[in-house]
Design a protein around this motif. Structure first.
Motif, mmCIF file in Angstrom:
data_model
loop_
_atom_site.group_PDB
_atom_site.id
_atom_site.type_symbol
_atom_site.label_atom_id
_atom_site.label_comp_id
_atom_site.label_asym_id
_atom_site.label_seq_id
_atom_site.Cartn_x
_atom_site.Cartn_y
_atom_site.Cartn_z
ATOM 1 N N SER A 42 57.370 21.597 52.257
ATOM 2 C CA SER A 42 58.455 20.667 52.559
ATOM 3 C C SER A 42 57.950 19.568 53.482
ATOM 4 C CB SER A 42 59.616 21.407 53.242
ATOM 5 O OG SER A 42 60.134 22.391 52.389
ATOM 6 N N THR A 47 58.987 13.881 47.245
ATOM 7 C CA THR A 47 60.092 13.017 46.810
ATOM 8 C C THR A 47 59.690 11.551 46.871
ATOM 9 O OG1 THR A 47 61.713 14.637 47.594
ATOM 10 C CG2 THR A 47 62.479 12.375 47.279
ATOM 11 N N THR A 68 67.783 15.363 40.102
ATOM 12 C CA THR A 68 67.451 16.320 41.155
ATOM 13 C C THR A 68 68.175 17.630 40.882
ATOM 14 O OG1 THR A 68 67.238 14.536 42.764
ATOM 15 C CG2 THR A 68 67.485 16.765 43.644
ATOM 16 N N ASP A 71 70.708 23.483 44.558
ATOM 17 C CA ASP A 71 70.504 24.853 45.007
ATOM 18 C C ASP A 71 71.759 25.692 44.756
ATOM 19 O OD1 ASP A 71 69.471 27.096 46.151
ATOM 20 O OD2 ASP A 71 69.739 26.427 48.222
ATOM 21 N N ASP A 143 63.237 16.262 40.697
ATOM 22 C CA ASP A 143 62.910 16.688 42.057
ATOM 23 C C ASP A 143 63.504 18.064 42.310
ATOM 24 O OD1 ASP A 143 61.838 16.596 44.557
ATOM 25 O OD2 ASP A 143 63.176 15.053 45.340
ATOM 26 N N ASP A 144 62.885 18.806 43.257
ATOM 27 C CA ASP A 144 63.341 20.143 43.661
ATOM 28 C C ASP A 144 63.458 21.078 42.466
ATOM 29 O OD1 ASP A 144 63.452 19.810 46.430
ATOM 30 O OD2 ASP A 144 65.407 18.819 46.313
ATOM 31 N N ARG A 175 58.888 22.813 45.762
ATOM 32 C CA ARG A 175 58.546 23.275 47.101
ATOM 33 C C ARG A 175 57.719 24.547 47.008
ATOM 34 N NH1 ARG A 175 63.855 22.515 50.992
ATOM 35 N NH2 ARG A 175 64.286 20.320 50.447
#
Length: 984
Positions: A42, A47, A68, A71, A143-144, A175
């Motif tokens: 992280s 990003t 993106t 979670d 992303d993520d 990550r």
């Protein structure tokens, strides 16, 4: 942990950007698919990199969809793809693309993938993406991805397998700390790595240079060395952490930002309890924390401890290596220090101390002292601190010894904890005078001269301190090292005049005074004082150090004043004696005087540079890197400057500056760097260095005043301030007590040049009194140099030739071409390109003023210009071009080089030199390699012949062949090639 991309520049990712563009666009043929998965901790900048790559791909004509993952598990199927399409629908105005995007979004709204309908949905999504792309390369940026839902994961695999017959590239960021345990992406990435069209790139933190660049960009200026070091240690190169710390510094906020604190606390709190305990234990330890030591502190069964460590490593909080565990960011230790109760912290440190006590080893003493001190037990910390200091001294680690002795002084003054019976605590029993004495000497050796003098003052008032004469000698040593020569000389003479001093103290004072007089350029006095010291040493058993100091001073004095061979022999014997004794300061002193003699008055520059660099390596091994090594590297820099190897001199001075020297050591280095700055025409850097030198010399330092004033005069002349140059020279003539005819001749040349150029420019009136005084100095130098040794006279004659030529400019306003030609020849013979180029410029100017031999003048200007260009001498090159322009002489069209940049902040730790692509020594025979190895040791041809049982003449032939084959001109250049290619 996204960065503020509006203000933070993208640093250290140029190569990665190029790689990503190539993998996602340039290398993807029509109908093919490709993917790049970026992994990293992280805050490492994933990003930001996705944003930059996406923008560049759009500019290259690709259609980029950016989304993106959330979670929230599988609760939102295909969310990142839907998000990307909605963004595209908002951004594009093309009717056909808008229609295709809205049609695909309707597909998502109408259907939800189920056990039977997933395949049909994937096919319809693929067809929709075909329409959206409209024949353009399509790039899906996600992303993520660690939070990717199951449907999106299936879609990616379907598309990358080529089942959708769609030309597509995927760029996704993950990550790394999230990919632990049974995370589904771990298996997917393992399988995808086997495909040629898929790349997995681990995005690493910034290196030291990148960290410094990013912090400087945010703060608005390069960080001071200490702040830059702290930034690197605390951040570990993580861009997000660097940005936060830099903004705090820029905005004047003390401490850590709440953002950083909360981010790292969240990561630690997410750990299972055993891993949580492991991180707290490592944070309280001294890194690296060995596994056996960690086991003693956290008290977990072995299997549970290993699992806990794995968790901490997987969460990117710990790094494991063969020597133990470290925190990935030292910032974590700062944050966690405030999360424990004082009793909890003390208990951790006590467990560390008890474990180290049970495992006796000398190398544990420093850590043992630290942990007992943090546990609140100074009585147990003090013996360990003293043992650590003595061990550091034994290993010549004087900076560490100074730190440990200082800690011991603090511990000795710390009251012991209150006894259980409630009695009054008392200080730890120790001989404070002994601690002060050791601490002062360690401070002196490590370059903390002001601190050494302060501690010596405390020692002087201690009833159990050393006698007065011993204190005078030590104070003189520390004052001389701090650059305060005048009070140092007074202290030594006080000892010699005192009736209370012992024979050994008198001998020591005499030898050290001889060394000081030598540095001040008072060579005749230094020789007389050295002879007196050697006479005294004959009656003092065990006076090896005094013999070394006196012999070095005597040898230098004799070589300078008359007998070069005898003087060098005395100095080489002094070096041999010093090496046999093994005392670090003796070895350093002998190397320094020998290198200064060779590169200075004897003008044996190549050998002198080799001796200086070899001596620097030797004294660094002896723990004197911040003091004697920097002085030896300054000598090497000056020698390289004189032979015209300015680029190499820049590297040497940059290496020496990493030690951050102080006192006289710093002055030597700053003067050496300033010579380069003046030559390059870097006015700002020159002024900074001269101001720094003047500040240090405020307390004395007569030895360095003349070199400083010479540089001030040279810089003022390049600026057209001939009045300032005159002031500097006249001050030097007033304050000088030096016997150094070379320094005096250099000063006289600068003064005459300033007057001649003032007359030529008509900006300042010529001062007849100043000119008369300078003529007297030239006459005095001429007389004194006749009595000096031949090598000294040889160098002085070169400067006297410059003085004669400058006087011809003053006499008739044009200058004598023959005198300037003689000066150029003199400096060519000495292999000094800078004054040789200057002399050619003036010779051409004199010829053009007489309107004679114009062709010869043009040739001289071209030669001077080529020499100045090769050096990077910008002001000299500019003056040559100006004269050539007026005379309509054509010079080479090569652009004038800019001044070589000098680091003004703490440089990054030096990278290991890259091995040459080929063996540059392959052209040499086995015998020539042997000869070159001996040359690199600094041996003369005669010494090499004695070692290899070959005549000196044959060695000369070998050296000539080596130079021809390696295409070099000097022993220094040949040595550099040898060191670059020698096997490790």
């Amino acid at each position: 942990m996204a960065s503020d991309v509006d203000t933070a520049p993208l640093v250290g990712r140029v190569g990665t950007l190029a790689t990503l563009r190539s993998a996602l666009l340039d290398d993807v043929a029509p109908g093919q698919t490709a993917a790049v998965f970026l992994t990293g901790e992280s805050g490492v900048g994933k990003t930001r990199l996705l944003t930059e790559v996406g923008e560049r791909l759009r500019q290259a004509g690709a259609l980029v969809l950016t989304g993106t993952c959330l979670d929230i598990g599988d609760a939102s199927p295909l969310h990142p793809v839907r998000q990307a399409l909605r963004r595209l629908d908002t951004d594009v105005a093309e009717a056909r693309t808008t229609s295709a995007v809205r049609g695909l979004l309707q597909v998502f709204d109408e259907e939800t993938p189920g056990p039977d309908g997933a395949g049909a949905l994937l096919e319809r999504v693929t067809q929709g993406l075909h329409l959206v792309a409209g024949g353009r390369p399509l790039v899906l940026v996600l992303d993520d991805l660690q939070w990717v839902d199951r449907s999106t994961r299936q879609l990616l695999l379907y598309l990358l397998a080529g089942l959708g017959d769609l030309q597509l590239s995927v760029l996704a960021a993950i990550r790394a700390e999230s990919l632990r345990g049974a995370h589904p992406l771990r298996r997917v990435l393992t399988e995808l790595r086997r495909l040629r069209s898929v790349r997995v790139i681990d995005l690493l933190p910034l290196d030291r240079a990148g960290t410094d660049e990013l912090a400087a960009a945010i703060v608005g200026a390069p960080l001071p060395p200490e702040a830059a070091d702290q930034m690197w240690q605390r951040s570990g190169g993580n861009p997000f952490v660097v940005e936060e710390l830099a903004r705090d510094r820029r905005d004047g906020r003390d401490g850590l930002s709440d953002t950083l604190r909360e981010v790292f606390l969240d990561r630690v709190d997410a750990l299972p309890q055993p891993a949580h305990a492991v991180v707290h234990a490592v944070a309280a330890g001294v890194e690296p924390v060995e596994h056996w030591l960690l086991a003693q502190v956290v008290k977990l069964p072995e299997d549970e401890l290993l699992d806990a460590v794995r968790e901490a490593v997987a969460h990117r909080l710990l790094v494991g290596a063969d020597d133990g565990y470290r925190l990935r960011h030292r910032l974590v230790a700062e944050i966690l220090a405030h999360e424990l109760l004082p009793a909890e912290r003390a208990a951790l440190h006590r467990r560390y101390a008890e474990a180290l006590t049970a495992a006796p080893a000398e190398l544990h003493q420093a850590r043992l002292a630290h942990h007992w001190r943090q546990a609140g037990e100074p009585a147990r910390a003090l013996p360990a601190a003293m043992a650590a200091a003595r061990e550091a001294e034994r290993l010549h680690g004087y900076a560490e010894a100074h730190r440990h002795w200082s800690a011991a002084l603090t511990l000795a003054a710390t009251p012991a904890p209150v006894p259980p019976d409630g009695g009054r605590p008392g200080p730890v029993e120790v001989d404070r005078a002994e601690l002060l004495s050791h601490a002062a000497e360690a401070a002196h050796h490590s370059g903390e001269h002001a601190r050494a003098l302060t501690l010596l003052e405390e020692l002087a008032v201690d009833p159990s301190g050393p006698p007065a004469c011993a204190l005078h000698i030590r104070r003189a040593r520390y004052l001389a090292a701090a650059g305060r020569s005048a009070p140092a000389e007074e202290e030594y003479r006080r000892v010699l005049e005192s009736a209370d001093c012992t024979p050994r103290e008198r001998c020591t004072a005499a030898a050290r005074l001889a060394e000081l007089l030598l540095h001040l350029g008072r060579y005749a006095e230094a020789g007389d004082q050295a002879r007196e010291a050697l006479d005294l040493a004959a009656d003092v058993p065990g006076s090896t150090s005094e013999v070394v100091l006196a012999s070095a001073a005597l040898g230098f004095s004799e070589a300078f004043l008359g007998d070069q061979t005898a003087g060098l022999a005395v100095m080489r014997r002094a070096l041999e004696t010093a090496e046999r004794s093994g005392r670090p300061e003796d070895v350093a002193c002998a190397y320094l005087h020998l290198a200064e003699l060779l590169t200075g008055p004897l003008n044996i520059l190549e050998e002198g540079v080799v001796v200086a660099r070899r001596g620097a390596e030797r004294v660094a091994e002896l723990g004197l890197g911040r003091t004697w090594e920097t002085r030896l590297l300054a000598v090497a820099t000056n020698g390289l400057f004189r032979v015209g190897q300015w680029a190499e001199a820049e590297k040497v001075v940059a290496t020496a500056l990493r030690h951050r020297p102080s006192g006289a050591d710093a002055v030597e280095l700053l003067l050496a760097r300033c010579r380069l700055s003046v030559g390059y025409g870097d006015v700002e850097a020159s002024n900074r260095d001269l101001e720094a030198v003047a500040t240090v010399l405020a307390g004395g330092g007569a030895r360095h005043v003349l070199p400083m004033l010479i540089l001030r005069a040279g810089l003022a002349m390049w600026q057209g301030r001939h009045d300032l140059a005159r002031q500097a020279v006249q001050r030097g003539l007033t304050e000088s007590r030096s016997d150094d005819v070379i320094v005096l001749a250099t000063l006289a040349w600068h003064g005459l040049r300033a007057e001649a150029e003032a007359a030529a420019s008509r900006t300042v009136e010529v001062d007849p009194t100043a000119v008369r005084r300078l003529r007297e100095v030239v006459e005095r130098v001429t007389r004194k140099s006749e009595k000096a040794g031949a090598p000294v006279r040889y160098v002085a004659d070169g400067f006297l030739a410059l003085c004669d030529a400058e006087l011809s400019r003053l006499d008739d306003g044009r200058g004598d071409p023959e005198l300037w030609g003689r000066s150029a020849t003199e400096w060519d013979r000495r292999n000094h390109p800078y004054p040789a180029a200057y002399s050619r410029l003036r010779q051409a100017e004199a010829l053009l003023a007489r309107r004679s031999r114009v062709a010869t003048a043009g040739k001289l200007l071209r030669q001077a210009h080529a020499m100045a260009q090769s050096l990077g001498a910008v002001p000299l090159s500019a003056e040559i071009r100006t004269l050539a322009g007026r005379a309509r002489v054509t010079l080479d069209d090569a652009p004038s080089p800019a001044p070589v940049p000098r680091p003004r902040t703490a440089p990054a730790a030096p990278a290991a030199p890259a091995a040459p692509a080929v063996d540059e020594l392959a052209v040499l025979t086995a015998r020539e390699r042997e000869v070159l190895a001996a040359v690199a040791e600094g041996l003369t041809n005669k010494e090499i012949g004695q070692r290899l049982f070959i005549s000196e003449r044959t060695i000369g032939v070998h050296v000539s062949h080596i130079f021809d084959k390696l295409q070099v001109r000097t022993r220094v250049q040949a040595t550099a090639i040898f060191l670059r290619n020698r096997p490790e």
